[in-house]
Structure formats: structure tokens, C-alpha cells
Design a protein around this motif. Structure first.
Motif, PDB file in Angstrom:
ATOM      1  N   ALA A   4      31.323  40.714  68.179  1.00 37.19           N
ATOM      2  CA  ALA A   4      29.987  41.451  68.159  1.00 37.19           C
ATOM      3  C   ALA A   4      29.420  40.965  67.307  1.00 37.19           C
ATOM      4  O   ALA A   4      30.255  40.710  66.286  1.00 37.19           O
ATOM      5  CB  ALA A   4      29.725  43.155  68.545  1.00 37.19           C
ATOM      6  N   ILE A   5      28.032  40.784  66.482  1.00 30.02           N
ATOM      7  CA  ILE A   5      27.609  40.618  65.443  1.00 30.02           C
ATOM      8  C   ILE A   5      25.991  41.084  65.346  1.00 30.02           C
ATOM      9  O   ILE A   5      26.044  41.962  65.815  1.00 30.02           O
ATOM     10  CB  ILE A   5      27.711  38.594  65.443  1.00 30.02           C
ATOM     11  CG1 ILE A   5      26.914  38.814  63.985  1.00 30.02           C
ATOM     12  CG2 ILE A   5      26.975  38.213  66.136  1.00 30.02           C
ATOM     13  CD1 ILE A   5      26.533  37.399  63.568  1.00 30.02           C
ATOM     14  N   GLU A   6      25.866  42.132  64.492  1.00 27.93           N
ATOM     15  CA  GLU A   6      24.497  42.657  63.827  1.00 27.93           C
ATOM     16  C   GLU A   6      24.201  41.457  63.211  1.00 27.93           C
ATOM     17  O   GLU A   6      24.219  40.906  62.114  1.00 27.93           O
ATOM     18  CB  GLU A   6      24.441  43.560  62.481  1.00 27.93           C
ATOM     19  CG  GLU A   6      23.849  44.470  63.013  1.00 27.93           C
ATOM     20  CD  GLU A   6      24.274  45.432  62.172  1.00 27.93           C
ATOM     21  OE1 GLU A   6      24.709  47.078  62.192  1.00 27.93           O
ATOM     22  OE2 GLU A   6      23.046  45.527  60.549  1.00 27.93           O
ATOM     23  N   VAL A  19      16.866  45.854  63.778  1.00 31.35           N
ATOM     24  CA  VAL A  19      18.110  45.569  63.977  1.00 31.35           C
ATOM     25  C   VAL A  19      19.525  45.299  65.836  1.00 31.35           C
ATOM     26  O   VAL A  19      18.565  46.427  65.804  1.00 31.35           O
ATOM     27  CB  VAL A  19      18.731  46.976  63.090  1.00 31.35           C
ATOM     28  CG1 VAL A  19      20.203  45.969  62.863  1.00 31.35           C
ATOM     29  CG2 VAL A  19      18.354  46.319  61.761  1.00 31.35           C
ATOM     30  N   LEU A  20      19.502  44.248  65.273  1.00 32.27           N
ATOM     31  CA  LEU A  20      20.847  44.804  67.140  1.00 32.27           C
ATOM     32  C   LEU A  20      21.984  44.163  66.528  1.00 32.27           C
ATOM     33  O   LEU A  20      22.056  43.263  65.806  1.00 32.27           O
ATOM     34  CB  LEU A  20      19.748  43.005  67.976  1.00 32.27           C
ATOM     35  CG  LEU A  20      18.869  43.420  67.682  1.00 32.27           C
ATOM     36  CD1 LEU A  20      18.222  41.779  68.549  1.00 32.27           C
ATOM     37  CD2 LEU A  20      17.932  44.163  68.490  1.00 32.27           C
ATOM     38  N   ALA A  21      23.022  44.135  67.630  1.00 26.58           N
ATOM     39  CA  ALA A  21      23.884  44.384  67.798  1.00 26.58           C
ATOM     40  C   ALA A  21      24.077  43.147  69.421  1.00 26.58           C
ATOM     41  O   ALA A  21      23.708  43.692  70.335  1.00 26.58           O
ATOM     42  CB  ALA A  21      24.595  46.062  68.129  1.00 26.58           C
ATOM     43  N   ALA A  78      22.403  42.090  74.186  1.00 25.40           N
ATOM     44  CA  ALA A  78      21.952  42.618  73.282  1.00 25.40           C
ATOM     45  C   ALA A  78      21.958  44.042  72.870  1.00 25.40           C
ATOM     46  O   ALA A  78      20.960  44.590  73.957  1.00 25.40           O
ATOM     47  CB  ALA A  78      20.632  42.172  73.321  1.00 25.40           C
ATOM     48  N   LEU A  79      21.459  45.037  71.699  1.00 21.13           N
ATOM     49  CA  LEU A  79      20.974  45.922  72.381  1.00 21.13           C
ATOM     50  C   LEU A  79      20.575  46.880  70.722  1.00 21.13           C
ATOM     51  O   LEU A  79      21.093  45.748  69.479  1.00 21.13           O
ATOM     52  CB  LEU A  79      22.229  46.908  73.076  1.00 21.13           C
ATOM     53  CG  LEU A  79      23.217  47.685  72.065  1.00 21.13           C
ATOM     54  CD1 LEU A  79      24.597  48.655  72.930  1.00 21.13           C
ATOM     55  CD2 LEU A  79      24.687  46.358  73.310  1.00 21.13           C
ATOM     56  N   GLU A 118      18.073  50.721  73.308  1.00 25.18           N
ATOM     57  CA  GLU A 118      17.547  49.870  74.095  1.00 25.18           C
ATOM     58  C   GLU A 118      18.411  48.797  73.865  1.00 25.18           C
ATOM     59  O   GLU A 118      18.648  47.683  73.332  1.00 25.18           O
ATOM     60  CB  GLU A 118      15.931  49.254  73.511  1.00 25.18           C
ATOM     61  CG  GLU A 118      15.023  48.651  74.368  1.00 25.18           C
ATOM     62  CD  GLU A 118      14.382  48.774  75.081  1.00 25.18           C
ATOM     63  OE1 GLU A 118      14.640  48.538  76.271  1.00 25.18           O
ATOM     64  OE2 GLU A 118      13.970  50.403  75.220  1.00 25.18           O
ATOM     65  N   THR A 119      17.921  47.803  75.293  1.00 23.79           N
ATOM     66  CA  THR A 119      19.073  46.126  75.441  1.00 23.79           C
ATOM     67  C   THR A 119      17.820  45.750  75.772  1.00 23.79           C
ATOM     68  O   THR A 119      16.641  45.663  75.724  1.00 23.79           O
ATOM     69  CB  THR A 119      20.030  46.382  77.024  1.00 23.79           C
ATOM     70  OG1 THR A 119      19.030  46.969  77.998  1.00 23.79           O
ATOM     71  CG2 THR A 119      20.926  47.730  76.747  1.00 23.79           C
TER      72      THR A 119
END
Length: 107
Positions: A24-26, A33-35, A45-46, A92-93
């Protein structure tokens, strides 16, 4: 009179080579700001912060399509953003794709 709705657009989140399988990446995209996860060759993505106390979701362990927040163990489904205990969507996705060597999210 209703407010005009904005059409979501695809935004570049990162380079494809930055996100290995089972990793994973932030990232920050358009102020969000998403993971972003790559799990068994599928992208997700969320929201990057746990709904409990803001823990870093991208640093959590992934197992069976769920991520566990490293701070207090809250678990979320990668595909839906649902918290697994109460089956409520708390994160949220976002649509995500890989194209032309980059990973894109729709914001």
C-alpha cells in the motif's frame, strides 16, 4: 435551485512501480489523503485515515480483502470501505486504475 454537481475526473496518484503487489501507499490527491492498495493484482483506493482515531490505514496488514488499522485493530473491507464489525461504510472508496505506467484515482 440545486447546486451544480462536479463531474469526477481521473487524477494521477503515483507511478505504478511505486506500488508492489500486496503493498500500500499513502498519497494526497486533490487535497484528499488516500491509501492505495495492490492486493492480488487488484487495486483499491480509500480514505487513508481510520475512522476510529485517524490511524494510517496504508500501514495496516491486509488479509482476505480487509485491512486492519495498525493503531487499534479496526478492520475495513478494501472494496467497500465498510468497517467489518458493524458492517457500516466508514471510509470513502474511490475508483482506481493503472494506465500508461501510472496509478490514477477518480476524485
Amino acid at each position: 435551485m440545486t447546486a451544480p454537481t462536479q463531474t469526477p475526473v481521473w487524477r494521477r496518484a503515483c507511478e505504478g512501480h511505486e506500488l508492489l503487489d500486496s503493498a500500500a501507499i499513502e498519497v494526497v490527491v486533490e487535497g484528499a489523503v488516500l491509501a492505495i492498495f495492490r492486493e492480488q493484482q487488484t487495486l483499491y483506493a480509500l480514505d487513508a485515515m481510520c475512522a476510529h482515531q485517524g490511524g494510517p490505514i496504508a500501514k495496516g496488514a491486509v488479509h482476505n480483502g480487509c485491512v486492519t488499522c495498525p493503531w487499534h485493530g479496526w478492520q475495513y473491507e478494501l472494496a467497500t470501505g465498510k468497517q467489518t464489525i458493524h458492517n457500516q461504510k466508514l471510509l470513502e472508496t474511490y475508483p482506481v486504475k493503472e494506465e500508461a505506467g501510472a496509478i490514477w484515482v477518480q476524485i
